[in-house]
Motif scaffolding. Structure first.
Motif, short mmCIF file in Angstrom:
data_model
loop_
_atom_site.label_atom_id
_atom_site.label_comp_id
_atom_site.label_asym_id
_atom_site.label_seq_id
_atom_site.Cartn_x
_atom_site.Cartn_y
_atom_site.Cartn_z
N ALA A 265 16.01 34.44 42.95
CA ALA A 265 16.20 33.05 42.55
C ALA A 265 15.36 32.72 41.32
CB ALA A 265 15.82 32.11 43.69
N HIS A 266 14.42 33.60 40.98
CA HIS A 266 13.52 33.36 39.83
C HIS A 266 13.72 34.50 38.84
CE1 HIS A 266 10.18 31.89 37.63
NE2 HIS A 266 9.17 32.20 38.43
N GLY A 267 12.67 35.25 38.50
CA GLY A 267 12.76 36.27 37.45
C GLY A 267 13.66 37.44 37.79
N ALA A 269 16.47 37.33 38.72
CA ALA A 269 17.87 37.01 38.42
C ALA A 269 18.41 37.87 37.27
CB ALA A 269 18.01 35.53 38.08
N ALA A 293 31.96 32.75 44.30
CA ALA A 293 30.72 31.98 44.11
C ALA A 293 30.86 30.56 44.67
CB ALA A 293 30.35 31.93 42.63
N LEU A 302 26.73 32.81 41.46
CA LEU A 302 26.79 33.38 40.12
C LEU A 302 25.37 33.52 39.62
CD1 LEU A 302 29.61 31.82 37.95
CD2 LEU A 302 29.61 33.95 39.25
N GLY A 304 22.32 33.98 37.18
CA GLY A 304 22.19 33.54 35.79
C GLY A 304 22.83 32.18 35.56
N ARG A 308 16.87 24.51 38.44
CA ARG A 308 16.32 23.33 39.10
C ARG A 308 16.13 22.17 38.12
NH1 ARG A 308 13.03 22.52 43.41
NH2 ARG A 308 14.64 23.66 44.54
N LYS A 311 19.91 20.38 33.71
CA LYS A 311 21.18 19.91 34.27
C LYS A 311 22.18 19.62 33.16
CE LYS A 311 19.54 20.21 38.39
NZ LYS A 311 19.83 21.42 39.15
N ARG A 316 17.09 27.93 26.13
CA ARG A 316 16.79 29.36 25.94
C ARG A 316 18.08 30.17 26.02
NH1 ARG A 316 12.95 29.86 30.96
NH2 ARG A 316 14.82 28.87 31.81
N PHE A 354 31.39 23.92 39.29
CA PHE A 354 30.20 24.11 38.45
C PHE A 354 29.91 22.86 37.62
CE2 PHE A 354 31.46 28.31 39.68
CZ PHE A 354 30.26 28.94 39.90
N LEU A 359 25.96 23.10 36.79
CA LEU A 359 25.47 24.48 36.78
C LEU A 359 25.86 25.13 35.45
CD1 LEU A 359 26.60 25.41 40.40
CD2 LEU A 359 24.28 24.88 39.66
N ASN A 362 21.74 30.08 32.57
CA ASN A 362 20.31 29.94 32.33
C ASN A 362 19.79 31.11 31.49
OD1 ASN A 362 19.62 32.12 34.16
ND2 ASN A 362 20.05 30.69 35.84
N1 CMC Z 1 26.36 29.84 41.95
C1 CMC Z 1 27.07 29.06 42.80
N2 CMC Z 1 26.62 27.89 43.32
C2 CMC Z 1 25.39 27.49 42.96
C3 CMC Z 1 24.60 28.24 42.06
C4 CMC Z 1 25.12 29.44 41.55
N3 CMC Z 1 24.40 30.19 40.71
N4 CMC Z 1 23.41 27.61 41.87
C5 CMC Z 1 23.45 26.50 42.62
N5 CMC Z 1 24.67 26.43 43.28
C6 CMC Z 1 25.14 25.31 44.12
C7 CMC Z 1 24.44 25.33 45.49
O1 CMC Z 1 25.18 26.07 46.42
C8 CMC Z 1 24.41 23.85 45.80
O2 CMC Z 1 25.72 23.47 46.20
P1 CMC Z 1 25.92 22.27 47.28
O3 CMC Z 1 25.42 21.04 46.61
O4 CMC Z 1 27.38 22.27 47.53
O5 CMC Z 1 25.12 22.65 48.48
C9 CMC Z 1 24.17 23.18 44.44
O6 CMC Z 1 24.71 24.10 43.48
C10 CMC Z 1 22.69 22.94 44.13
O7 CMC Z 1 22.01 24.19 44.27
P2 CMC Z 1 20.52 24.35 44.81
O8 CMC Z 1 20.34 25.71 45.34
O9 CMC Z 1 20.21 23.19 45.73
O10 CMC Z 1 19.71 24.12 43.48
P3 CMC Z 1 18.21 24.55 43.23
O11 CMC Z 1 17.69 23.67 42.16
O12 CMC Z 1 17.44 24.57 44.52
O13 CMC Z 1 18.31 26.07 42.74
C11 CMC Z 1 18.54 27.98 41.36
C12 CMC Z 1 18.21 26.46 41.41
C13 CMC Z 1 18.23 28.48 39.96
C14 CMC Z 1 17.63 28.71 42.35
C15 CMC Z 1 20.02 28.18 41.72
O14 CMC Z 1 20.85 27.53 40.78
C16 CMC Z 1 20.39 29.67 41.82
O15 CMC Z 1 20.23 30.28 42.86
N6 CMC Z 1 20.88 30.28 40.68
C17 CMC Z 1 21.18 31.68 40.68
C18 CMC Z 1 19.90 32.48 40.47
C19 CMC Z 1 19.38 32.38 39.05
O16 CMC Z 1 20.12 32.53 38.08
N7 CMC Z 1 18.05 32.17 38.93
C20 CMC Z 1 17.37 32.11 37.64
C21 CMC Z 1 16.82 30.76 37.36
S1 CMC Z 1 16.34 30.56 35.65
C22 CMC Z 1 15.07 31.67 35.37
C23 CMC Z 1 13.88 31.50 36.21
O17 CMC Z 1 13.42 30.39 36.49
O18 CMC Z 1 13.33 32.52 36.60
#
Ligand code: CMC
Length: 429
Positions: A265-267, A269, A293, A302, A304, A308, A311, A316, A354, A359, A362
């Motif tokens: 969920a962080h690096g 990814a 997804a 998905l 990347g 959080r 929006k 970057r 999305f 979404l 990132n």
């Molecule tokens: N694919 C599909 N659905 C998603 C995704 C995604 N990548 N990200 C969030 N959602 C949905 C999630 O299921 C939720 O849906 P619902 O409202 O229907 O329950 C809604 O969007 C909100 O998601 P959340 O998990 O409550 O949001 P969050 O702020 O807690 O999480 C996140 C942020 C980055 C962890 C998340 O978007 C995610 O898991 N992304 C994929 C992993 C990723 O790319 N991480 C790198 C983040 S950027 C670099 C870093 O910080 O390291």
């Protein structure tokens, strides 16, 4: 509209006035410190979605406008004009360095790049196929044992030296972890090279032949390091601060930061994005990946995508997307995964699921394709992130050490276990 200076909370028949603090930029924060005393209640905020845990002057993000500032400077300007090492100085010290200040800083970092020889024994204890991030956590955790004599946290110079050592040695350790994992002999840092070129040499050079390094590769990696250098109170930086709040030494704090960074969920990814693109394989499979997804039952996201804080768009990601085309062109790399990524981005950005959830791609969405083009293997992607983020971690740790308001981080909980009950003897269970 006048500036909101207090909020009144009604708890039963009592009104409690809570002061509002105003940052230089960004949303005001309600100071809730006196709530438990005044109302007998705590606040509940899983994942800190509504909570500021400290004051910081290092990095500012406006997630709706897609703004990222390091010490006030927009990331776009730093990406265009600066170098990673200059950015590290900026994050640590608050101002861009003069020429003399930069030369001194570069000299210091350069002359702290060597690892203690005993690190090798430690490194050689890992399984030959250990993941480099697993080794990084262990190796960084061990650093305190080598600098035991300079861990007086009351001493500003010792704190600064620890920060320099971390920025300087993390690339050396990272390269060593990688080389060990593929059975290559460890290379010493070449101090006649600048920071990022030196790292690429340590990672890629074999003893039997000279390394022909395309300068485009070092420039691209340096830019990725700038983009990953800091991101205010993200999970790993907050971990560094939480560990730091106990008075633990900076090496332990940064090792904890590396562990937090590792998660997908962080690096982690960036590694997960490339694995996902490889699994999707061809542009015609993009539609089914997007459908999967959106299906909560699938457990697939998905990688990347989403953030959080951002929006609208991740500034970057915008820089990296442009850079990705340029770097692949300049290096003469034709990677079919780029086409898959572009198609995936287009498909997701026009999909209602999305769009509604805001979404966007990132920082990690395109970075893996660049790392791959630079010949960096997938399991090293998160390590690259760790090298860059070390600059942010040490800057936050230094800031915390002199913060007069800092105290040990100690969240509360909503207890959901048994109420008190009596012990049952073994023969009665
Ligand atoms: N694919 C599909 N659905 C998603 C995704 C995604 N990548 N990200 C969030 N959602 C949905 C999630 O299921 C939720 O849906 P619902 O409202 O229907 O329950 C809604 O969007 C909100 O998601 P959340 O998990 O409550 O949001 P969050 O702020 O807690 O999480 C996140 C942020 C980055 C962890 C998340 O978007 C995610 O898991 N992304 C994929 C992993 C990723 O790319 N991480 C790198 C983040 S950027 C670099 C870093 O910080 O390291």
């Amino acid at each position: 509209m006048s500036k909101l200076d207090k909020v009144t909370l009604t708890a039963g028949d009592k009104n409690v006035e809570l002061p509002v603090q105003h940052p230089v930029l960004g949303q005001p924060c309600i100071d809730i410190a006196k709530l438990p005393k005044e109302t007998g209640c705590f606040t509940y905020d899983v994942g800190f979605t509504a909570t500021a845990a400290c004051k910081s002057a290092i990095t500012y993000i406006d997630g709706d406008a897609g703004v990222l500032l390091y010490r006030g400077y927009p990331i776009e300007q730093l990406a265009k004009n600066s170098s990673f090492l200059e950015v590290a100085y900026l994050l640590m010290n608050g101002e861009l360095p003069s020429k003399t200040e930069f030369d001194t800083f570069e000299h210091e970092v350069t002359h702290h790049t060597m690892m203690h020889e005993a690190f090798r024994t430690f490194l050689y204890g890992f399984r030959h196929d250990a993941h480099p991030m697993a080794m990084m956590v262990g190796m960084l955790g061990s650093m305190a044992s080598f600098y035991h004599g300079s861990l007086d946290l009351e001493d500003a110079e010792q704190r600064r030296l620890a920060a320099i050592r971390l920025i300087a040695k993390v690339p050396t350790i990272a390269a060593a972890c990688y080389r060990y994992s593929i059975g290559w002999p460890i290379r010493y840092p070449k101090n006649n090279l600048e920071f990022t070129t030196r790292f690429l040499h340590m990672m890629k050079e074999v003893p039997s032949e000279p390394l022909e390094l395309n300068p485009v590769a070092a420039k691209a990696l340096d830019l990725l390091f700038i983009l990953h250098a800091d991101h205010e109170q993200n999970a790993s930086t907050s971990t560094v601060r939480l560990v730091g709040s106990t008075g633990a030494n900076p090496y332990a704090c940064v090792a904890a930061g590396v562990a937090a960074l590792w998660g997908p969920a962080h690096g982690g990814a960036n590694e997960a994005v490339l694995q996902m693109l490889e699994e999707i394989g061809r542009p015609e499979n993009v539609g089914s990946a997007v459908a999967k997804a959106k299906d909560k039952e699938s457990g697939f996201r998905l990688m990347g995508f989403g953030h959080r804080v951002y929006k609208n768009f991740d500034p970057r990601a915008k820089i990296i997307r442009e850079m990705c085309h340029q770097v692949l062109n300049e290096l003469g790399v034709n990677d079919p995964l780029l086409e898959v990524a572009m198609k995936l981005e287009v498909a997701a950005l026009k999909d209602e699921y999305f769009v509604q959830r805001k979404l966007y791609p990132n920082v990690d969405f395109y970075s893996g394709i660049i790392y791959k083009a630079l010949g960096i293997p997938t399991e090293m992607f998160t390590v690259m992130f760790a090298i860059a983020r070390t600059a942010g971690w040490v800057s936050h740790w230094l800031e915390q050490q002199t913060d007069p308001e800092a105290k040990i981080g100690r969240p509360r909980q909503i207890y959901t276990g048994y109420a008190e009950r009596d012990y049952t003897a073994l023969d009665k269970r």
